[in-house]
Design a protein around this motif. Structure first.
Motif, PDB file in Angstrom:
ATOM      1  N   LEU A   1       0.842  -1.203   0.000  1.00  0.00           N
ATOM      2  CA  LEU A   1       0.000   0.000   0.000  1.00  0.00           C
ATOM      3  C   LEU A   1       0.870   1.244   0.000  1.00  0.00           C
ATOM      4  O   LEU A   1       0.599   2.206  -0.723  1.00  0.00           O
ATOM      5  CB  LEU A   1      -0.941  -0.012   1.207  1.00  0.00           C
ATOM      6  CG  LEU A   1      -1.880   1.176   1.362  1.00  0.00           C
ATOM      7  CD1 LEU A   1      -2.747   1.361   0.116  1.00  0.00           C
ATOM      8  CD2 LEU A   1      -2.736   1.017   2.610  1.00  0.00           C
ATOM      9  N   TRP A   2       1.920   1.232   0.793  1.00  0.00           N
ATOM     10  CA  TRP A   2       2.865   2.360   0.843  1.00  0.00           C
ATOM     11  C   TRP A   2       3.448   2.623  -0.558  1.00  0.00           C
ATOM     12  O   TRP A   2       3.495   3.768  -1.004  1.00  0.00           O
ATOM     13  CB  TRP A   2       3.984   2.070   1.835  1.00  0.00           C
ATOM     14  CG  TRP A   2       5.060   3.128   1.847  1.00  0.00           C
ATOM     15  CD1 TRP A   2       6.233   3.101   1.155  1.00  0.00           C
ATOM     16  CD2 TRP A   2       5.030   4.359   2.550  1.00  0.00           C
ATOM     17  NE1 TRP A   2       6.940   4.242   1.396  1.00  0.00           N
ATOM     18  CE2 TRP A   2       6.226   5.037   2.252  1.00  0.00           C
ATOM     19  CE3 TRP A   2       4.117   4.957   3.398  1.00  0.00           C
ATOM     20  CZ2 TRP A   2       6.533   6.285   2.781  1.00  0.00           C
ATOM     21  CZ3 TRP A   2       4.430   6.199   3.930  1.00  0.00           C
ATOM     22  CH2 TRP A   2       5.618   6.845   3.622  1.00  0.00           C
ATOM     23  N   GLU A   3       3.854   1.557  -1.234  1.00  0.00           N
ATOM     24  CA  GLU A   3       4.430   1.703  -2.565  1.00  0.00           C
ATOM     25  C   GLU A   3       3.410   2.255  -3.557  1.00  0.00           C
ATOM     26  O   GLU A   3       3.739   3.117  -4.377  1.00  0.00           O
ATOM     27  CB  GLU A   3       4.990   0.366  -3.042  1.00  0.00           C
ATOM     28  CG  GLU A   3       6.223  -0.054  -2.268  1.00  0.00           C
ATOM     29  CD  GLU A   3       6.642  -1.491  -2.508  1.00  0.00           C
ATOM     30  OE1 GLU A   3       5.979  -2.196  -3.308  1.00  0.00           O
ATOM     31  OE2 GLU A   3       7.626  -1.919  -1.874  1.00  0.00           O
ATOM     32  N   ASP A   4       2.162   1.773  -3.480  1.00  0.00           N
ATOM     33  CA  ASP A   4       1.105   2.273  -4.374  1.00  0.00           C
ATOM     34  C   ASP A   4       0.838   3.755  -4.124  1.00  0.00           C
ATOM     35  O   ASP A   4       0.711   4.543  -5.069  1.00  0.00           O
ATOM     36  CB  ASP A   4      -0.188   1.477  -4.186  1.00  0.00           C
ATOM     37  CG  ASP A   4      -0.103   0.063  -4.733  1.00  0.00           C
ATOM     38  OD1 ASP A   4       0.813  -0.219  -5.537  1.00  0.00           O
ATOM     39  OD2 ASP A   4      -0.954  -0.764  -4.343  1.00  0.00           O
TER      40      ASP A   4
ATOM     41  N   TRP B   1       1.474   6.896  -6.700  1.00  0.00           N
ATOM     42  CA  TRP B   1       0.360   7.793  -6.986  1.00  0.00           C
ATOM     43  C   TRP B   1       0.724   9.234  -6.625  1.00  0.00           C
ATOM     44  O   TRP B   1       0.433  10.175  -7.369  1.00  0.00           O
ATOM     45  CB  TRP B   1      -0.854   7.329  -6.206  1.00  0.00           C
ATOM     46  CG  TRP B   1      -2.175   7.932  -6.589  1.00  0.00           C
ATOM     47  CD1 TRP B   1      -2.427   8.866  -7.549  1.00  0.00           C
ATOM     48  CD2 TRP B   1      -3.429   7.631  -5.994  1.00  0.00           C
ATOM     49  NE1 TRP B   1      -3.764   9.169  -7.583  1.00  0.00           N
ATOM     50  CE2 TRP B   1      -4.404   8.418  -6.632  1.00  0.00           C
ATOM     51  CE3 TRP B   1      -3.822   6.773  -4.987  1.00  0.00           C
ATOM     52  CZ2 TRP B   1      -5.740   8.375  -6.291  1.00  0.00           C
ATOM     53  CZ3 TRP B   1      -5.164   6.730  -4.650  1.00  0.00           C
ATOM     54  CH2 TRP B   1      -6.112   7.509  -5.289  1.00  0.00           C
ATOM     55  N   ALA B   2       1.374   9.404  -5.485  1.00  0.00           N
ATOM     56  CA  ALA B   2       1.801  10.740  -5.057  1.00  0.00           C
ATOM     57  C   ALA B   2       2.749  11.350  -6.090  1.00  0.00           C
ATOM     58  O   ALA B   2       2.628  12.527  -6.439  1.00  0.00           O
ATOM     59  CB  ALA B   2       2.476  10.660  -3.690  1.00  0.00           C
ATOM     60  N   GLY B   3       3.673  10.546  -6.583  1.00  0.00           N
ATOM     61  CA  GLY B   3       4.589  11.031  -7.605  1.00  0.00           C
ATOM     62  C   GLY B   3       3.863  11.457  -8.871  1.00  0.00           C
ATOM     63  O   GLY B   3       4.197  12.483  -9.472  1.00  0.00           O
ATOM     64  N   ASP B   4       2.870  10.677  -9.261  1.00  0.00           N
ATOM     65  CA  ASP B   4       2.075  11.016 -10.444  1.00  0.00           C
ATOM     66  C   ASP B   4       1.347  12.346 -10.272  1.00  0.00           C
ATOM     67  O   ASP B   4       1.149  13.089 -11.235  1.00  0.00           O
ATOM     68  CB  ASP B   4       1.035   9.930 -10.739  1.00  0.00           C
ATOM     69  CG  ASP B   4       1.656   8.622 -11.212  1.00  0.00           C
ATOM     70  OD1 ASP B   4       2.852   8.617 -11.580  1.00  0.00           O
ATOM     71  OD2 ASP B   4       0.932   7.594 -11.192  1.00  0.00           O
ATOM     72  N   ASP B   5       0.923  12.629  -9.032  1.00  0.00           N
ATOM     73  CA  ASP B   5       0.174  13.860  -8.734  1.00  0.00           C
ATOM     74  C   ASP B   5       1.068  14.992  -8.233  1.00  0.00           C
ATOM     75  O   ASP B   5       0.572  16.033  -7.797  1.00  0.00           O
ATOM     76  CB  ASP B   5      -0.905  13.569  -7.686  1.00  0.00           C
ATOM     77  CG  ASP B   5      -2.049  12.723  -8.223  1.00  0.00           C
ATOM     78  OD1 ASP B   5      -2.107  12.489  -9.440  1.00  0.00           O
ATOM     79  OD2 ASP B   5      -2.889  12.283  -7.412  1.00  0.00           O
TER      80      ASP B   5
ATOM     81  N   GLY C   1       1.211  14.396   1.758  1.00  0.00           N
ATOM     82  CA  GLY C   1       0.210  15.198   1.059  1.00  0.00           C
ATOM     83  C   GLY C   1      -0.819  14.341   0.348  1.00  0.00           C
ATOM     84  O   GLY C   1      -2.009  14.668   0.313  1.00  0.00           O
ATOM     85  N   GLN C   2      -0.362  13.229  -0.216  1.00  0.00           N
ATOM     86  CA  GLN C   2      -1.284  12.328  -0.909  1.00  0.00           C
ATOM     87  C   GLN C   2      -2.249  11.670   0.072  1.00  0.00           C
ATOM     88  O   GLN C   2      -3.449  11.568  -0.203  1.00  0.00           O
ATOM     89  CB  GLN C   2      -0.506  11.257  -1.685  1.00  0.00           C
ATOM     90  CG  GLN C   2      -1.355  10.434  -2.610  1.00  0.00           C
ATOM     91  CD  GLN C   2      -1.843  11.207  -3.824  1.00  0.00           C
ATOM     92  OE1 GLN C   2      -1.368  12.291  -4.127  1.00  0.00           O
ATOM     93  NE2 GLN C   2      -2.793  10.641  -4.527  1.00  0.00           N
TER      94      GLN C   2
END
Length: 54
Positions: free
Chosen positions: A19-22, A26-30, A36-37
Motif C-alpha cells: 500500500l505504501w508503494e502504491d 500515486w503521489a509522484g504522479d500527482d 500530502g497524498q
C-alpha cells in the motif's frame, strides 16, 4: 482558511509495504509528497461521505 483547517495533528500510521508503494507512486504522479497524498485521499473520502449523508 479556517483556523481549524490550519491546525495540524501528528498521527503515527502503519501501512503494509504494498500500500505504501502504491500511494508513493500515486503521489509522484500527482506531484505530491506521500503525506500530502494521504491527506488528499482522506479529505476526499470525508467530503464524499458528507455528500452522501446530505
Amino acid at each position: 482558511m479556517k483556523a481549524r483547517e490550519n491546525a495540524r495533528k501528528q498521527v503515527l500510521l502503519r501501512l503494509p509495504q504494498g500500500l505504501w508503494e502504491d500511494i508513493s507512486e500515486w503521489a509522484g504522479d500527482d506531484f505530491r509528497s506521500i503525506n500530502g497524498q494521504i491527506e488528499y485521499l482522506l479529505t476526499e473520502a470525508v467530503r464524499s461521505r458528507k455528500k452522501g449523508k446530505g
